[in-house]
Write a protein that holds these residues in place. Structure first.
Motif, PDB file in Angstrom:
ATOM      1  N   ALA A 175      12.831   7.824   0.720  1.00 27.12           N
ATOM      2  CA  ALA A 175      11.298   8.146   0.982  1.00 27.12           C
ATOM      3  C   ALA A 175      10.802   6.610   1.089  1.00 27.12           C
ATOM      4  O   ALA A 175      10.948   5.650   0.750  1.00 27.12           O
ATOM      5  N   ALA A 176      10.010   6.369   2.203  1.00 28.19           N
ATOM      6  CA  ALA A 176       9.335   5.529   2.531  1.00 28.19           C
ATOM      7  C   ALA A 176       8.699   4.697   1.428  1.00 28.19           C
ATOM      8  O   ALA A 176       7.899   5.172   0.675  1.00 28.19           O
ATOM      9  N   GLY A 177       9.050   3.198   1.048  1.00 26.25           N
ATOM     10  CA  GLY A 177       8.573   2.667  -0.049  1.00 26.25           C
ATOM     11  C   GLY A 177       9.429   2.747  -1.172  1.00 26.25           C
ATOM     12  O   GLY A 177       9.001   2.053  -2.378  1.00 26.25           O
ATOM     13  N   TRP A 178      10.486   3.716  -1.477  1.00 21.26           N
ATOM     14  CA  TRP A 178      11.181   3.960  -2.525  1.00 21.26           C
ATOM     15  C   TRP A 178      11.697   2.635  -3.056  1.00 21.26           C
ATOM     16  O   TRP A 178      11.795   2.310  -4.414  1.00 21.26           O
TER      17      TRP A 178
ATOM     18  N   ASP B  96       6.497  16.539   0.044  1.00 23.56           N
ATOM     19  CA  ASP B  96       6.189  15.955  -1.034  1.00 23.56           C
ATOM     20  C   ASP B  96       4.706  16.048  -1.428  1.00 23.56           C
ATOM     21  O   ASP B  96       4.193  16.102  -2.556  1.00 23.56           O
ATOM     22  N   GLN B  97       3.758  15.700  -0.497  1.00 23.83           N
ATOM     23  CA  GLN B  97       2.227  15.865  -0.782  1.00 23.83           C
ATOM     24  C   GLN B  97       1.926  17.281  -1.193  1.00 23.83           C
ATOM     25  O   GLN B  97       0.976  17.363  -2.016  1.00 23.83           O
ATOM     26  N   ILE B  98       2.422  18.321  -0.581  1.00 21.44           N
ATOM     27  CA  ILE B  98       2.148  19.771  -0.844  1.00 21.44           C
ATOM     28  C   ILE B  98       2.513  19.862  -2.251  1.00 21.44           C
ATOM     29  O   ILE B  98       1.694  20.304  -3.311  1.00 21.44           O
ATOM     30  N   SER B  99       3.695  19.522  -2.881  1.00 21.08           N
ATOM     31  CA  SER B  99       4.103  19.523  -4.183  1.00 21.08           C
ATOM     32  C   SER B  99       3.164  18.782  -4.961  1.00 21.08           C
ATOM     33  O   SER B  99       2.912  19.239  -6.164  1.00 21.08           O
ATOM     34  N   LEU B 100       2.851  17.547  -4.662  1.00 17.71           N
ATOM     35  CA  LEU B 100       1.862  16.950  -5.506  1.00 17.71           C
ATOM     36  C   LEU B 100       0.566  17.665  -5.731  1.00 17.71           C
ATOM     37  O   LEU B 100       0.005  17.740  -6.721  1.00 17.71           O
TER      38      LEU B 100
ATOM     39  N   ARG C 209       0.927  -1.142   0.065  1.00 23.22           N
ATOM     40  CA  ARG C 209       0.107   0.142   0.045  1.00 23.22           C
ATOM     41  C   ARG C 209       0.671   1.104  -0.193  1.00 23.22           C
ATOM     42  O   ARG C 209       0.517   2.070  -0.822  1.00 23.22           O
ATOM     43  N   LEU C 210       1.989   1.341   0.825  1.00 25.79           N
ATOM     44  CA  LEU C 210       2.784   2.523   0.843  1.00 25.79           C
ATOM     45  C   LEU C 210       3.439   2.695  -0.449  1.00 25.79           C
ATOM     46  O   LEU C 210       3.739   3.747  -0.786  1.00 25.79           O
ATOM     47  N   ALA C 211       4.003   1.722  -1.021  1.00 21.07           N
ATOM     48  CA  ALA C 211       4.918   1.691  -2.252  1.00 21.07           C
ATOM     49  C   ALA C 211       3.977   2.002  -3.405  1.00 21.07           C
ATOM     50  O   ALA C 211       4.294   2.892  -4.266  1.00 21.07           O
ATOM     51  N   ALA C 212       2.628   1.283  -3.481  1.00 18.06           N
ATOM     52  CA  ALA C 212       1.565   2.018  -4.272  1.00 18.06           C
ATOM     53  C   ALA C 212       1.140   3.574  -4.354  1.00 18.06           C
ATOM     54  O   ALA C 212       1.062   4.021  -5.352  1.00 18.06           O
ATOM     55  N   THR C 213       1.088   3.883  -3.196  1.00 13.37           N
ATOM     56  CA  THR C 213       0.918   5.332  -3.091  1.00 13.37           C
ATOM     57  C   THR C 213       1.954   6.142  -3.511  1.00 13.37           C
ATOM     58  O   THR C 213       1.652   7.253  -4.175  1.00 13.37           O
ATOM     59  N   LEU C 214       3.045   5.864  -3.025  1.00  9.95           N
ATOM     60  CA  LEU C 214       4.284   6.694  -3.631  1.00  9.95           C
ATOM     61  C   LEU C 214       4.457   6.283  -5.096  1.00  9.95           C
ATOM     62  O   LEU C 214       4.762   7.501  -5.877  1.00  9.95           O
ATOM     63  N   TYR C 215       4.148   5.126  -5.979  1.00  9.49           N
ATOM     64  CA  TYR C 215       4.099   5.096  -7.097  1.00  9.49           C
ATOM     65  C   TYR C 215       3.255   5.933  -7.908  1.00  9.49           C
ATOM     66  O   TYR C 215       3.556   6.397  -8.947  1.00  9.49           O
ATOM     67  N   ALA C 216       2.010   6.129  -7.398  1.00  6.36           N
ATOM     68  CA  ALA C 216       0.829   6.985  -7.696  1.00  6.36           C
ATOM     69  C   ALA C 216       1.229   8.151  -7.784  1.00  6.36           C
ATOM     70  O   ALA C 216       1.296   9.224  -8.939  1.00  6.36           O
ATOM     71  N   ALA C 217       1.861   8.732  -6.666  1.00  4.22           N
ATOM     72  CA  ALA C 217       2.250  10.273  -6.496  1.00  4.22           C
ATOM     73  C   ALA C 217       3.566  10.452  -7.630  1.00  4.22           C
ATOM     74  O   ALA C 217       3.471  11.618  -8.318  1.00  4.22           O
ATOM     75  N   GLU C 218       4.639   9.755  -7.495  1.00  2.30           N
ATOM     76  CA  GLU C 218       5.370   9.823  -8.618  1.00  2.30           C
ATOM     77  C   GLU C 218       5.328   9.858 -10.124  1.00  2.30           C
ATOM     78  O   GLU C 218       5.889  10.394 -10.882  1.00  2.30           O
ATOM     79  N   SER C 219       4.389   8.862 -10.448  1.00  8.24           N
ATOM     80  CA  SER C 219       3.775   8.748 -11.786  1.00  8.24           C
ATOM     81  C   SER C 219       3.184  10.103 -12.213  1.00  8.24           C
ATOM     82  O   SER C 219       3.336  10.452 -13.303  1.00  8.24           O
ATOM     83  N   MET C 220       2.446  10.253 -11.182  1.00 13.95           N
ATOM     84  CA  MET C 220       1.803  11.698 -11.463  1.00 13.95           C
ATOM     85  C   MET C 220       2.929  12.915 -11.835  1.00 13.95           C
ATOM     86  O   MET C 220       2.906  13.763 -12.647  1.00 13.95           O
ATOM     87  N   ARG C 221       3.916  13.054 -10.894  1.00 14.82           N
ATOM     88  CA  ARG C 221       5.197  13.960 -11.159  1.00 14.82           C
ATOM     89  C   ARG C 221       5.801  13.762 -12.369  1.00 14.82           C
ATOM     90  O   ARG C 221       6.385  14.622 -12.705  1.00 14.82           O
ATOM     91  N   LEU C 222       5.920  12.453 -12.698  1.00 14.07           N
ATOM     92  CA  LEU C 222       6.662  11.796 -13.797  1.00 14.07           C
ATOM     93  C   LEU C 222       6.000  12.519 -15.098  1.00 14.07           C
ATOM     94  O   LEU C 222       6.727  13.187 -15.850  1.00 14.07           O
TER      95      LEU C 222
ATOM     96  N   PRO D 294       9.452  -0.527  -8.750  1.00 16.82           N
ATOM     97  CA  PRO D 294       9.984  -1.121 -10.007  1.00 16.82           C
ATOM     98  C   PRO D 294      11.247  -0.318 -10.681  1.00 16.82           C
ATOM     99  O   PRO D 294      11.212   0.747 -10.763  1.00 16.82           O
ATOM    100  N   GLY D 295      12.419  -1.225 -10.701  1.00 16.71           N
ATOM    101  CA  GLY D 295      13.651  -0.481 -11.154  1.00 16.71           C
ATOM    102  C   GLY D 295      13.309   0.277 -12.503  1.00 16.71           C
ATOM    103  O   GLY D 295      14.020   1.260 -12.749  1.00 16.71           O
ATOM    104  N   ASP D 296      12.550  -0.268 -13.476  1.00 17.07           N
ATOM    105  CA  ASP D 296      12.288   0.569 -14.720  1.00 17.07           C
ATOM    106  C   ASP D 296      11.601   1.982 -14.572  1.00 17.07           C
ATOM    107  O   ASP D 296      11.805   2.701 -15.077  1.00 17.07           O
ATOM    108  N   PHE D 297      10.702   1.914 -13.437  1.00 15.21           N
ATOM    109  CA  PHE D 297      10.083   3.029 -13.040  1.00 15.21           C
ATOM    110  C   PHE D 297      10.887   4.010 -12.529  1.00 15.21           C
ATOM    111  O   PHE D 297      11.039   5.221 -12.942  1.00 15.21           O
ATOM    112  N   VAL D 298      11.839   3.536 -11.565  1.00 19.83           N
ATOM    113  CA  VAL D 298      12.889   4.383 -11.173  1.00 19.83           C
ATOM    114  C   VAL D 298      13.877   5.056 -11.979  1.00 19.83           C
ATOM    115  O   VAL D 298      14.117   6.112 -12.142  1.00 19.83           O
ATOM    116  N   ASP D 299      14.091   4.296 -13.130  1.00 19.65           N
ATOM    117  CA  ASP D 299      14.927   4.566 -14.190  1.00 19.65           C
ATOM    118  C   ASP D 299      14.328   5.879 -14.877  1.00 19.65           C
ATOM    119  O   ASP D 299      14.883   6.574 -15.283  1.00 19.65           O
TER     120      ASP D 299
END
Length: 177
Positions: A113-116, A165-169, A55-68, A120-125
């Motif tokens: 960041a928690a969950g980083w 991070d959340q404010i930025s999002l 759940r934690l990583a999925a939330t981070l993934y969702a936020a990071e994919s929006m930023r990406l 997935p490696g391809d996503f981080v790349d």
């Protein structure tokens, strides 16, 4: 006192020369290629991999994919404006006016960041490559247009503060400055 102004008038801006010449094409192709790669990943393998995350990583993934996606769309906008100027479709003044709407400062969560570590490696790349490209485009933008923004190194754009991070999002999501 006239020397500095005469000197600056004779200064060759390498970034400007690159953007307004055929050597711009590789940068344009790199940026648009990264947009395409990210879209394919997020719509395909990324969707599958995201379902396997905690759940934690999925939330981070969702936020990071929006930023990406926000970061890449802003880079693509900048590249398209430069291409329009390069091809004569727009004047440099028109581009300068329009580019004021483009934001080249989309931050990312920090590696700590928690969950980083679960992402997935391809996503981080993709995130890292987008941050490097954004930093490169920012430097070029500053050199060409001198818009007064401070060029921030990639490491400084990555924050470890989850509240920030959340404010930025939220700011990104609601397009607040």
């Amino acid at each position: 006192m006239n020397e500095p102004s005469r000197e600056s008038a004779n200064t060759i801006k390498l970034a400007e020369r690159r953007v307004f010449s055929p050597s711009f094409k590789p940068l344009y192709n790199e940026g648009m290629g990264l947009v395409e790669q990210a879209a394919e990943y997020l719509d395909g393998a990324g969707r599958v991999e995201a379902k396997k995350l905690s759940r934690l990583a999925a939330t981070l993934y969702a936020a990071e994919s929006m930023r990406l996606t926000t970061r890449l769309m802003q880079i693509a906008s900048w590249l398209l404006l430069q291409r329009a100027a390069n091809s004569g479709e727009m004047t440099r003044d028109q581009v300068a006016s329009e580019k004021s709407k483009v934001r080249l400062d989309t931050a990312s969560a920090h590696d700590d960041a928690a969950g980083w570590n679960e992402l997935p490696g391809d996503f981080v790349d993709l995130v890292r490559r987008s941050l490097r490209l954004q930093a490169h485009v920012r430097r070029m933008d500053e050199e060409i247009y001198g818009n007064g923004t401070t060029v921030v190194p990639v490491q400084a754009m990555r924050r470890s503060n989850p509240v920030s991070d959340q404010i930025s999002l939220l700011n990104t999501a609601f397009a607040r400055n």
